[in-house]
Design an enzyme around this catalytic site. Structure first.
Site, short mmCIF file in Angstrom:
data_model
loop_
_atom_site.label_atom_id
_atom_site.label_comp_id
_atom_site.label_asym_id
_atom_site.label_seq_id
_atom_site.Cartn_x
_atom_site.Cartn_y
_atom_site.Cartn_z
N PRO A 2 0.82 -1.21 0.00
CA PRO A 2 0.00 0.00 0.00
C PRO A 2 0.85 1.26 0.00
CG PRO A 2 -0.76 -1.55 1.67
CD PRO A 2 0.57 -2.03 1.20
N LYS A 34 -3.28 -4.94 5.32
CA LYS A 34 -1.91 -5.30 4.95
C LYS A 34 -0.96 -4.96 6.10
CE LYS A 34 -3.24 -6.35 0.75
NZ LYS A 34 -2.94 -5.83 -0.54
N ILE A 66 -2.30 -3.45 -3.81
CA ILE A 66 -2.67 -4.70 -4.48
C ILE A 66 -3.97 -5.17 -3.84
CG2 ILE A 66 -2.04 -7.13 -4.79
CD1 ILE A 66 0.92 -6.18 -4.70
#
Length: 115
Positions: A2, A34, A66
């Site tokens: 991120p 994340k 992602i």
């Protein structure tokens, strides 16, 4: 993975930058699920910018990860806007946020990609 990149016309005091970076990093890790060890934050204050023909406080934010979902983008929009309002007095209606869901094979790290 991120990334949050903040550009604003607000001059951010040097002593406030580390706290704002930490808050952005923690927020992005929490909202995306994340590990924070992969989160990158880039903040640039005091830029020459206008929005809607006005130089009032504003921000442009890029938020990439992602697997970023539309539900996460909606939640992040609110969270980021609240953070900017509370930390550097930028109204939510003066913030544009660009969200990107980057395919794992197009995100490089440590000499390879995640795909």
């Amino acid at each position: 993975m991120p990334l949050i990149k903040l550009r604003t016309n607000v001059a951010i005091a040097n002593e406030k930058i580390p706290q704002l970076m930490t808050e952005c990093s923690q927020l992005l890790a929490s909202e995306t699920g994340k590990p924070e060890r992969y989160v990158m934050v880039d903040i640039e204050g005091g830029r020459d910018m206008i929005f809607g023909g006005s130089p009032e406080p504003l921000a442009y934010v890029e938020c990439k990860s992602i697997g970023l979902s539309s539900a996460q983008a909606t939640s992040l929009s609110l969270s980021i806007s609240q953070l900017l309002s509370n930390s550097i007095d930028i109204s939510a209606d003066r913030v544009y946020i660009e969200f990107s869901n980057c395919p794992a094979e197009f995100w490089g790290w440590n000499g390879s990609t995640f795909g």
